[in-house]
Enzyme design. Structure first.
Site, mmCIF file in Angstrom:
data_model
loop_
_atom_site.group_PDB
_atom_site.id
_atom_site.type_symbol
_atom_site.label_atom_id
_atom_site.label_comp_id
_atom_site.label_asym_id
_atom_site.label_seq_id
_atom_site.Cartn_x
_atom_site.Cartn_y
_atom_site.Cartn_z
ATOM 1 N N LYS A 77 78.007 58.731 53.702
ATOM 2 C CA LYS A 77 78.602 59.782 54.407
ATOM 3 C C LYS A 77 78.505 61.249 53.910
ATOM 4 O O LYS A 77 78.516 61.274 52.625
ATOM 5 C CB LYS A 77 80.126 59.204 54.626
ATOM 6 N N SER A 152 86.301 58.983 61.181
ATOM 7 C CA SER A 152 85.213 60.129 61.072
ATOM 8 C C SER A 152 83.984 59.630 60.507
ATOM 9 O O SER A 152 82.951 60.195 60.412
ATOM 10 C CB SER A 152 85.710 61.287 60.228
ATOM 11 N N SER A 176 89.191 55.987 59.294
ATOM 12 C CA SER A 176 87.740 56.341 59.190
ATOM 13 C C SER A 176 86.569 55.782 59.102
ATOM 14 O O SER A 176 85.485 55.859 59.156
ATOM 15 C CB SER A 176 87.612 57.692 58.468
#
Lengths: 486, 471
Positions: A77, A152, A176
């Site tokens: 990420k 997210s 997330s």
């Protein structure tokens, strides 16, 4: 060779046995990325040359790392700092920031012989539940490109679901990792707070953030977790955590006591989701677990306490982004105030600005006691509630989200509604506990549904065992989105 | 009207740890800009603070030395505000749980109460270049450990303030936690001052003065600001609560309008640092490890060595000097002689060479042996001073030096008497002058005798012999 159904652990075995080279695996993944990136936008940065370099170097090396995932291509990420590779947490304000150092988990990744495919798209600064607030455009769900993947860590979940990487590292502050994993039909685990070093993780909420794996199976997650857990002297909140999850993984869950909090199955939960999640209880029962209803009335404090505390911490964590030392600096400003205002107004998206303002408000004089202090007290209440439940149960079973993935553009206009969708995941972060999300079915539209198992502090082994056992008897985690774009 | 000045002090002291409060960057003073910084102290994304254990120890020791109650759990808070020298846009400090509370420091006729004392990190330094109209930021200082010591408004005069600063400085130097050099910025002081009519129980509106770089500046600033406020009030005006900058060149305080009221710092507990509970044993060890503090040491030297208050005060004014003194006495030197020589020749020699007491090349053993040579009459004081200067830097043994250079005093009575006779014979005029009442002639004759003996005679003996002979 078709690696579509190859798990990360299986691939690691093939590479170790010499049946496949790391370079071939990397080429396979890069090809997948080339095919799917345009349609799902899971990646912010694809490190094609680096990946091949690393894979070839790995293949040529005499002394290879012996980690089960050595040579396996993965992605991380974009809020995880990668030395020499642009890292911007999907925010314009970081511009083309290139960190001069690696996050702790990246050091571990490199040492283990990992091959880095690129940086994954996400909600800006990890603030969001749909991965639509990225400065690089939204991520699309591989199961239905008109729907969000969740957030997210939407890019991470989508990339794993689309077979673009064999596992990913995401981060979870209020769900997330778990929620996008659920909405993309893959497996994800948020470790106990402190189990994985946050050094090099671009901070959103310091007392809630944790890095964790997203992969196809619980077994893969166990292998990745082994790679990243453990005390790091550079993170004062990190704790000693033993990384033997893969070795100790078992599907024997006889005698496991599982609690199902009634409050997690009340109003507001989609019927299909309820049905699919409760069905998980049946599978686990068939494997020898004891499942019974329990109570968690404190659940209702979760969302308000989370948003107050997370935004408060975020307002301070994001204050350093001012365009002065790194990131994007606006032109034509004539004073310090103008510089700060221009940098931050232009650089932050609306959701990030909203949370910064909210956080600043709850910390300000006259409101600190009513909001921040009260939220801290609610947090303690939630912690105690879980502690109470874990005296009776080994795990808790809940949904991950009240619905399946909404359509693109449906959520951002009603932030409050979006926040309320976090009700099953945020209390877990508030209590610092580990939790896993496993695929447990699909809705009528073919969108994935996930079930959450929550464990006590450092209960990752139990969680992974239960998830692993569940995945022995079900095949939801093996389903793949249709290769529509092909 | 009878006015009273009321002053409270906020003092920032840089701790002399090798590395910064939350990262392992060096704290060495004077390095080239931005060569002692890292992702942590420059607030890069993803960087995290880790508490420097030594800084914590220094803070705890300082709290004890200032008679504070030491907190049993160490917690930090974020103090949030925007300024370019603060890279995270928050300073990690302690508001809710300062490391020490309710302390005091004795300044002679008065005791100053210390409200609290806490640990915090320093900010960077802004360097303004008027030529290019740009400001550079040097982060070397950013993250250096500080303790901030806040007093109650117990001061009434500038002299009291300076006495406190001096006492604070020497106490912290004794602890070895800071070198407290105001000129180098390791001791910074903000003065909070207000005035009120004598007898009034309430405090007037106060101003805060910054940018004081010496004790003398503090005295001047207190005098100026006190006078300024009185003038304002006597002419019917009101004091504005504000921060004022002391301008050393113009010798006045100037309002810092513009560095305005970002007064809401939105303090909240620092989530990146885990609260540290101090085990009672750990704290006890630190407390026991405290060196004898200046006031106590002075009292002991006066009592045990019979030194005067002045002498004891001078010697204990610097820890290294006091250590040197006591070590010299322990080796057998007389306290009085050691005190005189240290306050005299040693301090002189240090000053000439621009050295600190810590850098004394002379050893206590060398001084003790030198003093022994004098005490036993083997050399006279004049010779001793010459030997002192010779061996100060080199570390030579004074006895050896005296031996090699043949500086031993002549005490041989026969030789002395012979020489005296010769001098008297050679200087008949002086003899008669003396007998006629001219005292100066005696001195001349002493001098001549000393010269004849190469300066190596015991002056008392020469004196005595001459007096005998001359009647």
């Amino acid at each position: 060779m078709n690696l579509s159904d190859c798990s990360a652990v299986a691939l690691g075995r093939l590479i170790r046995a010499g049946e496949l080279s790391a370079a071939e695996a990397a080429r396979w993944a890069l090809d997948r990325i080339a095919r799917h990136q345009k349609e799902n936008n899971a990646f912010l940065t694809v490190t094609q040359e680096l990946a091949m370099e690393q894979a070839l170097a790995f293949d040529a090396a005499k002394d290879k790392p012996s980690h089960p995932l050595a040579g396996v291509p993965a992605a991380v990420k974009d809020n995880i700092c990668t030395k020499g590779i642009r890292t911007c947490a999907a925010s314009r304000i970081l511009g083309d920031f290139v960190p001069p150092y690696d996050a702790h988990v990246m050091e571990r990744f490199r040492e283990s012989g990992g091959v880095l495919l690129g940086k994954l798209n996400m909600d800006e600064f990890a603030m969001g539940s749909t991965s639509e607030t990225s400065c690089a455009g939204p991520v699309r769900n591989p199961w239905n490109l008109e729907h969000v993947p969740g957030g997210s860590s939407g890019g991470a979940a989508a990339a794993v679901a689309a077979g673009e990487c064999f596992y990913a590292l995401g981060s979870d502050t209020g769900g997330s990792i778990r929620q996008p994993a659920a909405w993309c039909g893959v497996t994800g685990i948020k470790p106990t707070y402190g189990a994985v070093s946050r050094y090099g993780l671009i901070a959103y909420a310091s007392s809630l953030d944790q890095i964790g794996p997203i992969a196809r199976t619980a077994e893969d997650c166990a292998a990745v977790l082994d790679l990243i857990v453990g005390r790091d002297a550079r993170d004062a909140t990190s704790v000693n955590a033993e990384g033997n999850f893969l070795r100790n993984l078992t599907d024997d869950i006889r005698g496991l006591r599982i609690g199902v909090p009634a409050e997690c199955f009340g109003d507001g939960l989609d019927d299909t989701v309820r049905e699919r999640v409760l069905a998980v209880a049946g599978v686990l029962r068939d494997r020898g677990a004891a499942v019974e209803a329990c109570a968690l009335p404190e659940l209702k404090y979760g969302v308000p306490a989370y948003y107050i505390l997370a935004c408060a911490e975020a307002s301070a964590n994001l204050a350093r982004y001012d365009g002065v030392r790194y990131g994007r600096r606006p032109e034509g400003v004539r004073s310090l105030d103008e510089l700060y205002c221009a940098s931050r107004s232009e650089g932050f998206g609306p959701e990030a600005q909203r949370r910064i303002l909210l956080g600043t408000f709850v910390l300000s004089a006259g409101f600190y006691d009513d909001y921040y202090q009260r939220a801290l007290r609610a947090r303690t209440v939630i912690r105690k509630a879980y502690a109470r439940l874990f005296r009776r149960y080994d795990l808790l079973l809940t949904p991950v989200a009240p619905t399946t993935a909404p359509g693109l553009g449906e959520s951002l206009s009603d932030p409050l509604k979006m926040y309320l969708g976090d009700l099953y995941t945020v209390p877990v972060n508030l209590a610092g506990l580990p939790a896993v999300s496993v695929p447990c079915g699909f809705d009528n539209g073919g969108l994935p549904i996930g079930a959450q198992l929550v464990g006590p502090k450092h209960g990752e082994q139990t969680l992974l065992n239960a998830a692993h056992a569940y995945q022995r008897d079900t095949d939801f985690h093996t389903r793949r989105p249709k290769e529509a774009a092909l | 009207m009878n006015w009273e000045t009321v002053i409270g002090l906020e003092t920032h002291v840089e701790l002399s740890t090798a590395t910064k409060l939350f990262c392992s960057c060096s704290t060495t003073f004077g390095a080239a800009p931005n060569t002692q910084c890292c992702p942590v102290c420059t607030g890069m994304p993803g960087a995290l603070p880790v508490l420097n254990r030594r800084a914590l120890e220094f803070g705890i020791k300082a709290a004890f030395a200032l008679n504070c109650t030491v907190q049993s759990t160490v917690r930090f808070d974020r103090k949030n505000y925007f300024y370019p020298d603060l890279p995270k846009a928050y300073q990690i400090s302690q508001l809710y749980h300062p490391i020490g509370v309710d302390g005091q420091l004795n300044i002679g006729e008065k005791t100053i109460r210390i409200h609290e004392m806490h640990l915090e990190e320093d900010a960077g330094k802004l360097i303004h270049d008027p030529a290019s109209k740009r400001t550079g930021i040097d982060f070397n200082r950013c993250g250096v450990p500080l303790i901030e010591i806040v007093t109650e408004p117990d001061f009434r005069t500038g002299d009291e303030v300076v006495a406190y600063l001096e006492a604070l400085k020497i106490t912290l130097q004794y602890l070895g936690v800071s070198d407290c050099k105001m000129q180098e910025g390791s001791l910074r002081c903000d003065v909070n001052l207000s005035v009120r009519l004598k007898g009034s129980k309430t405090l007037g509106t106060r101003t805060e003065m910054k940018n004081l770089s010496s004790f003398r500046a503090v005295l001047k600033a207190v005098a100026f600001e006190s006078r300024r406020q009185i003038e304002v009030l006597e002419s019917g005006g009101r004091i504005v609560q504000e921060t004022r900058r002391w301008d050393e060149a113009q010798e006045k305080s100037i309002s810092m309008r513009g560095k305005e009221n970002a007064n809401d710092y939105r303090y909240f507990p620092e989530p990146d640092l885990v609260p540290v509970t101090l085990a009672p044993e750990y704290v006890a060890v630190l407390r026991a490890d405290l060196p004898e503090l200046p006031a106590a040491r002075k009292a002991r030297l006066m009592r045990a060595h019979g030194l005067s208050g002045y002498d004891a005060g001078m010697l204990t004014g610097q820890r290294a000097l006091a250590d040197f003194y006591e070590q010299t006495v322990a080796l057998g030197a007389s306290p009085k002689a050691a005190a005189n020589w240290i306050m005299g020749e040693v301090l002189r020699a240090l000053k000439e060479r621009d050295l600190e007491a810590e850098e004394l090349p002379l050893t206590p053993m060398a001084l003790a042996r030198l003093l022994d040579l004098v005490a036993s009459g083997r050399i006279n004081r004049t010779t001793a001073v010459a030997v002192f200067d010779a061996i100060f830097d080199t570390g030579e043994d004074p006895e050896e030096y005296v031996h090699i250079h043949g500086l031993e005093q002549v005490s041989d009575l026969e030789l002395l008497t012979e020489t005296v006779e010769r001098v008297l014979t050679e200087n008949p005029k002086s003899v008669s002058d003396y007998r006629a009442g001219k005292q100066k002639a005696f001195g001349f004759l002493v001098g001549q005798t000393m010269r004849a003996l190469g300066g190596k005679a015991n002056p008392q003996q020469v004196n005595a012999l001459l007096r005998e002979r001359l009647g």
